[in-house]
Write a protein that holds these residues in place. Structure first.
Motif, short mmCIF file in Angstrom:
data_model
loop_
_atom_site.label_atom_id
_atom_site.label_comp_id
_atom_site.label_asym_id
_atom_site.label_seq_id
_atom_site.Cartn_x
_atom_site.Cartn_y
_atom_site.Cartn_z
N ASN A 1 0.93 8.10 -6.99
CA ASN A 1 0.72 9.54 -6.97
C ASN A 1 1.82 10.30 -7.70
O ASN A 1 1.55 11.26 -8.41
CB ASN A 1 0.62 10.03 -5.53
CG ASN A 1 -0.76 9.78 -4.97
OD1 ASN A 1 -1.74 9.84 -5.70
ND2 ASN A 1 -0.83 9.46 -3.70
N GLY B 1 -3.41 -1.86 -7.74
CA GLY B 1 -3.75 -0.69 -6.94
C GLY B 1 -3.17 0.58 -7.54
O GLY B 1 -3.79 1.64 -7.53
N GLY B 2 -1.94 0.44 -8.09
CA GLY B 2 -1.27 1.59 -8.68
C GLY B 2 -2.04 2.16 -9.85
O GLY B 2 -2.07 3.37 -10.06
N THR C 1 -4.70 4.46 -8.40
CA THR C 1 -4.11 5.70 -7.88
C THR C 1 -3.61 6.56 -9.02
O THR C 1 -3.80 7.78 -9.03
CB THR C 1 -2.93 5.36 -6.94
OG1 THR C 1 -3.27 4.22 -6.17
CG2 THR C 1 -2.62 6.51 -6.02
N LEU D 1 -2.90 15.98 -3.72
CA LEU D 1 -2.73 14.89 -2.76
C LEU D 1 -3.88 14.81 -1.76
O LEU D 1 -4.18 13.73 -1.26
CB LEU D 1 -1.41 15.06 -1.99
CG LEU D 1 -0.19 14.42 -2.62
CD1 LEU D 1 1.01 14.59 -1.72
CD2 LEU D 1 -0.44 12.94 -2.90
N THR E 1 0.84 -1.20 0.00
CA THR E 1 0.00 0.00 0.00
C THR E 1 0.88 1.25 0.00
O THR E 1 0.60 2.21 -0.72
CB THR E 1 -0.94 0.02 1.22
OG1 THR E 1 -1.58 -1.24 1.30
CG2 THR E 1 -1.98 1.10 1.09
N LEU F 1 -7.52 7.13 -0.24
CA LEU F 1 -6.83 5.98 0.36
C LEU F 1 -7.65 5.43 1.52
O LEU F 1 -7.85 4.22 1.64
CB LEU F 1 -5.45 6.42 0.86
CG LEU F 1 -4.65 5.36 1.60
CD1 LEU F 1 -4.24 4.25 0.67
CD2 LEU F 1 -3.44 5.96 2.28
N THR G 1 2.40 1.46 -3.49
CA THR G 1 1.35 1.79 -4.46
C THR G 1 0.98 3.26 -4.40
O THR G 1 0.92 3.95 -5.41
CB THR G 1 0.09 0.96 -4.16
OG1 THR G 1 0.43 -0.40 -4.15
CG2 THR G 1 -0.99 1.23 -5.18
N TRP G 2 0.73 3.71 -3.18
CA TRP G 2 0.24 5.08 -3.02
C TRP G 2 1.30 6.10 -3.42
O TRP G 2 1.01 7.04 -4.16
CB TRP G 2 -0.21 5.29 -1.57
CG TRP G 2 -1.10 6.46 -1.41
CD1 TRP G 2 -2.42 6.53 -1.73
CD2 TRP G 2 -0.73 7.74 -0.92
NE1 TRP G 2 -2.89 7.78 -1.45
CE2 TRP G 2 -1.89 8.54 -0.95
CE3 TRP G 2 0.46 8.29 -0.44
CZ2 TRP G 2 -1.89 9.86 -0.53
CZ3 TRP G 2 0.45 9.60 -0.02
CH2 TRP G 2 -0.71 10.37 -0.07
N THR G 3 2.53 5.88 -2.97
CA THR G 3 3.59 6.83 -3.29
C THR G 3 3.86 6.84 -4.79
O THR G 3 3.81 7.90 -5.44
CB THR G 3 4.88 6.44 -2.56
OG1 THR G 3 4.54 6.00 -1.25
CG2 THR G 3 5.84 7.60 -2.47
N GLN H 1 -6.52 12.51 -2.54
CA GLN H 1 -5.95 11.17 -2.61
C GLN H 1 -5.83 10.53 -1.23
O GLN H 1 -5.90 9.32 -1.10
CB GLN H 1 -4.57 11.20 -3.28
CG GLN H 1 -4.61 11.45 -4.77
CD GLN H 1 -5.25 10.31 -5.53
OE1 GLN H 1 -6.45 10.14 -5.53
NE2 GLN H 1 -4.43 9.50 -6.18
N ILE H 2 -5.62 11.36 -0.20
CA ILE H 2 -5.56 10.81 1.15
C ILE H 2 -6.94 10.30 1.56
O ILE H 2 -7.08 9.19 2.07
CB ILE H 2 -5.08 11.88 2.15
CG1 ILE H 2 -3.64 12.28 1.81
CG2 ILE H 2 -5.15 11.36 3.58
CD1 ILE H 2 -3.14 13.46 2.59
#
Lengths: 284, 335
Positions: free
Chosen positions: B128, B213-214, B217, B257, B120, B264, B123-125, B260-261
């Protein structure tokens, strides 16, 4: 006509439309199947694709091509039941929440948001464990629909919220239009495009969840669906034994179906959004 | 003070309410389905041909009746159910009697937690950063290629995607192991050899979670950045001669961002379910595999335990993400 023409300018729409037509034809072909999908050992087992059996046969002694037509049909039936009913729930919940506002809105949205947060997949597994022996296409469709409405109810609510503040709402109310009539006649046209695009997404979601449950053996494995086909193929170790025609049929079919449904929904919602439509077809 | 009142307290109330609702659903499911779960379990067990001593059988029946809380009125049952949960007691596993469900969950959890946290975060980093850049430079060729890839990957369910990767990378070109979290018979130690073994086994599950997941995002971030790009302040910064890197990094991506938080937090439930399913495909020994074994063996108690545990885990994780939100958004901090 013009709408269709504009839609067909997008290659994604053309591709997904074509693929979906093929898949629907496959599903309709199931009516002409020479074999009963519930019977085993009607053809020689484990033969490679040939002129007689286009996609070969499986270890249950079933013809894979004809089995696949039933699988596609049943997967579509389940997902249509699930998505149509969950759309109805989403519309009712979204409209009531958006129009009534206040405490009703809060409670409904709380329930909806909780459904998004709680691991629905696990709840479905628990439910499926207990209703296993009653499991059929309709029960599965109902189960999926009970959990698939939350996100879309929220979308519909947000539309209603913005419509409620418009002048025509006040005009309608002052001229004596009833609430139900107002919502159905005046608000529905605004929400319909959105509902349609969520319908497509929901169909894909339902097919995916059905496959997952089927692979875990939580549905009736004698009813051919894309999921149960894959389950049988895995059960008989078709990968290790090199029976690629068996394992690849449900995988490729579902791959095509998911991508086509997604592209269709993206293409349609891009067309419905005036900002992206101008980029695509130009201002007219 | 207003921050506590307007942000913190509503979040905490919501946290408690969601858990309450989730657990209540878990409580209701065996009661609204037309089935006596206890007797069905016993039937299943006997159908499998396992023989139990009468004493054990009685213990199982008692335990199950209690756990499903089938004694007394619904209200009594409901209280008893919560009472057990507060004592942290999820009952015993039915298949691996008399191992406690807690113990099974805590053995499997580190695997899932490790896989989930790493993937996670990555993926998130990555999603984004790459999505942000692709949104800013949306006319470049590489941005379009990534977009096309995401368009194909995005709609696939976790199972299908993981399964395709498994077919290609473990069966056709045998780069990765087919199943398991470590080689058979490997003893968990803090040696490089063991860690390497675990990493090698975790690679495919991790890749499949990250790519899938990527893609999500990436797409949402790209769209957000494209919208922000069209805003006046970005144009102004460009005309004012602010360096491109600074615009992308400080102005555009930072603004994008925030949603996006929230995204998430909302997506964690799905990510978790996806991880369970991916584990099942790769035979990775975490909660997903535990769940799979529980399903195959008809171990309802264990499934219920995993569900309850997951509800607590996911809602807590979401609460944590929600509570870090003010660190990124000064507007929430100062109102």
């Amino acid at each position: 006509m013009r709408t269709l023409k504009d839609l067909f300018r997008d290659y994604r729409f053309c591709v997904s439309f074509g693929v979906l037509v093929i898949i629907v034809i496959l599903a309709l072909l199931s009516n002409f199947s020479p074999y009963d999908p519930t019977l085993w050992n009607v053809v020689p087992r484990d033969t490679k694709p040939s002129a007689e059996h286009w996609l070969g046969t499986d270890s249950n002694g079933q013809d894979i091509f004809w089995q696949a037509t039933f699988a596609v049909r049943n997967s579509l039936i389940i997902s249509l039941i699930a998505s149509l009913i969950s759309r109805t729930i989403a519309i009712i919940v979204g409209m009531i929440a958006g129009y009534r506002g206040g405490i009703t809105d809060r409670v409904l949205m709380f329930v909806g948001d909780s459904l998004l947060v709680i691991p629905i997949f696990l709840i479905m597994v628990m439910l499926a464990m207990l209703v296993r022996q009653f499991m059929n296409l309709v029960v599965l469709g109902l189960m999926l629909s009970a959990f698939g409405w939350a996100w879309d109810a929220r979308l519909i609510r947000s539309i209603i919220l913005s419509l409620r503040e418009r002048d025509f709402t006040k005009t309608a109310i002052l001229s004596g239009t009833g609430t139900i009539k107002l919502v159905l006649n005046e608000y529905m046209p605004f929400a319909t495009p959105l509902i349609f695009s969520t319908l497509i997404n929901n169909i894909a979601w339902a097919i995916g969840l059905e496959m997952t449950l089927a692979i875990l053996g939580l549905v009736d494995l004698n009813i051919p669906t894309l999921g149960t086909m894959l389950n049988w193929a895995l059960f008989y170790q078709s990968i290790l034994l090199g029976r690629w025609w068996w394992i690849l049929t449900p995988v490729v079919l579902s791959l095509m179906l998911f991508v086509a449904l997604y592209w269709l929904s993206v293409s349609i919602s891009e067309y419905l959004d005036p900002r992206t439509r101008i980029q695509r077809v130009g201002a007219q | 003070m207003t921050f506590v009142k307007r942000y913190l307290i509503p979040r905490l109330i919501q946290y408690v309410l969601v858990i309450w609702l989730g657990i209540t659903v878990v409580f209701l499911i065996p009661r609204i389905t037309p089935n006596d779960p206890v007797m069905r379990m016993i039937d299943q067990m006997q159908a499998r041909g396992s023989t139990l001593e009468p004493g054990t059988m009685d213990a199982i029946i008692r335990d199950l009746t209690q756990m499903y809380g089938l004694e007394g009125s619904w209200l009594d049952q409901y209280w008893a159910f919560w009472g057990r949960l507060f004592r942290g007691d999820l009952g015993v596993s039915f298949f691996q009697f008399p191992t406690r469900v807690n113990k099974l969950i805590f053995t499997a959890m580190p695997w899932t937690l490790g896989l989930l946290l790493t993937t996670t975060a990555i993926t998130w980093t990555l999603g984004n950063i790459i999505g942000g850049l692709a949104g800013y430079y949306s006319r470049k060729g590489w941005s379009r290629i990534l977009d096309a890839v995401a368009m194909v990957v995005r709609p696939l369910p976790y199972y299908i995607f993981a399964f395709m990767l498994l077919l290609i990378f473990a069966y056709v070109v045998r780069w990765f192991p087919i199943t398991g979290g470590a080689s058979l018979g490997a003893i968990p130690t803090f040696t490089w050899a063991f860690i390497k073994d675990v990493l090698w086994h975790s690679a495919l599950p991790a890749i499949s979670l990250i790519v899938l997941g990527g893609a999500v995002t990436f797409q949402t971030m790209k769209l957000l950045v494209q919208n922000i790009n069209a805003e006046n302040f970005v144009q102004y910064a460009k005309l004012g001669g602010v360096k491109e890197n600074r615009i992308v990094g400080k102005y555009v991506i930072r603004n994008a961002l925030l949603p996006q938080i929230t995204g998430l937090a909302l997506g964690l439930g799905q990510i978790f379910s996806g991880a369970l399913i991916t584990e099942i495909v790769y035979g990775y020994p975490g909660l997903g595999m535990l769940l799979y074994r529980a399903i195959v063996n008809g171990d309802y108690n264990l499934i219920m335990g995993i569900t309850i545990f997951s509800i607590f885990g996911i809602t807590t994780a979401i609460l944590i993400v929600d509570l870090t939100y003010p660190l990124f958004d000064p507007r929430v901090r100062y109102t």
